[in-house]
Enzyme design. Structure first.
Site, PDB file in Angstrom:
ATOM      1  N   ARG A   1      46.110  36.727  42.248  1.00  0.00           N
ATOM      2  CA  ARG A   1      45.214  35.847  41.498  1.00  0.00           C
ATOM      3  C   ARG A   1      45.206  34.449  42.101  1.00  0.00           C
ATOM      4  NH1 ARG A   1      43.318  38.807  37.469  1.00  0.00           N
ATOM      5  NH2 ARG A   1      44.720  40.260  36.399  1.00  0.00           N
ATOM      6  N   ASP A   2      44.008  33.864  42.162  1.00  0.00           N
ATOM      7  CA  ASP A   2      43.856  32.495  42.658  1.00  0.00           C
ATOM      8  C   ASP A   2      44.564  31.546  41.697  1.00  0.00           C
ATOM      9  OD1 ASP A   2      41.609  30.995  44.710  1.00  0.00           O
ATOM     10  OD2 ASP A   2      42.499  29.792  43.105  1.00  0.00           O
TER      11      ASP A   2
ATOM     12  N   ASN B   1      35.361  31.779  53.083  1.00  0.00           N
ATOM     13  CA  ASN B   1      35.008  30.472  53.626  1.00  0.00           C
ATOM     14  C   ASN B   1      35.644  30.323  55.001  1.00  0.00           C
ATOM     15  OD1 ASN B   1      33.653  29.704  51.231  1.00  0.00           O
ATOM     16  ND2 ASN B   1      35.589  29.131  50.288  1.00  0.00           N
TER      17      ASN B   1
ATOM     18  N   HIS C   1      40.975  34.877  53.954  1.00  0.00           N
ATOM     19  CA  HIS C   1      41.053  35.368  52.572  1.00  0.00           C
ATOM     20  C   HIS C   1      39.651  35.526  52.026  1.00  0.00           C
ATOM     21  CE1 HIS C   1      41.176  30.950  52.427  1.00  0.00           C
ATOM     22  NE2 HIS C   1      40.515  31.026  51.290  1.00  0.00           N
TER      23      HIS C   1
ATOM     24  N   GLU D   1      40.050  25.849  52.785  1.00  0.00           N
ATOM     25  CA  GLU D   1      41.214  24.974  52.605  1.00  0.00           C
ATOM     26  C   GLU D   1      42.488  25.619  53.139  1.00  0.00           C
ATOM     27  OE1 GLU D   1      41.192  24.105  48.451  1.00  0.00           O
ATOM     28  OE2 GLU D   1      39.423  22.814  48.600  1.00  0.00           O
ATOM     29  N   VAL D   2      42.636  26.891  52.897  1.00  0.00           N
ATOM     30  CA  VAL D   2      43.840  27.591  53.356  1.00  0.00           C
ATOM     31  C   VAL D   2      43.491  28.372  54.628  1.00  0.00           C
ATOM     32  CG1 VAL D   2      45.604  29.296  52.805  1.00  0.00           C
ATOM     33  CG2 VAL D   2      44.752  27.770  51.011  1.00  0.00           C
TER      34      VAL D   2
ATOM     35  N   HIS E   1      37.453  35.799  48.427  1.00  0.00           N
ATOM     36  CA  HIS E   1      37.463  35.527  46.993  1.00  0.00           C
ATOM     37  C   HIS E   1      36.685  36.634  46.281  1.00  0.00           C
ATOM     38  CE1 HIS E   1      38.598  31.121  47.373  1.00  0.00           C
ATOM     39  NE2 HIS E   1      38.138  31.351  48.589  1.00  0.00           N
TER      40      HIS E   1
END
Ligand code: DGP
Length: 117
Positions: free
Chosen positions: A30-31, A88, A101, A96-97, A103
């Protein structure tokens, strides 16, 4: 494993996360800052900066990610209502990370894909 990568540390268990699924290729959790009632991140266990760094050699991991996304959407109860699956890449992509990944988002109408900023 990349030394300073937070998602590598989640994959290895060094940093805690609410993991929903893990196998030899991928991990889903989970985010930490959910943008929708369902907000799950699915990552390859192996470190890649972003999807642009992945290719044919990662077909198994990418296929597994797609499969797990569908399974988790069903498990989270959004298979019928619908969901969005996005990754992204880089600064303009809003990444950002720096570990590939995806979402998995759903549980409410998600609106247009892009908003003006
Ligand atoms: P992106 O902007 O696409 O790089 O999204 C990074 C996402 O990662 C963002 O939605 C918040 C999430 N995130 C960042 N740090 C952590 C963490 O330590 N744990 C979890 N579960 N999620 C994190």
């Amino acid at each position: 494993m990349s030394e300073d990568c937070i998602f590598c540390k989640i994959v290895s268990g060094e940093i805690p996360a609410q993991k929903l699924y893990q196998d030899e290729l991928v991990t889903a959790f989970r985010d930490i800052s959910p943008q929708a009632p369902v907000h799950v991140l699915i990552v390859p266990n192996e470190h890649f900066a972003n999807l642009g760094e992945m290719g044919d050699a990662q077909a198994a991991a990418l296929g597994r990610i797609a499969h797990v996304a569908g399974q988790l959407a069903a498990q989270e109860g959004i298979a019928t209502s619908g969901w969005r699956f996005i990754t992204n890449i880089g600064a303009d992509g809003g990444q950002e990370v720096v570990h590939t990944h995806f979402h998995l988002l759903g549980g409410r109408p998600l609106g247009p894909l892009l908003t003006r900023s």
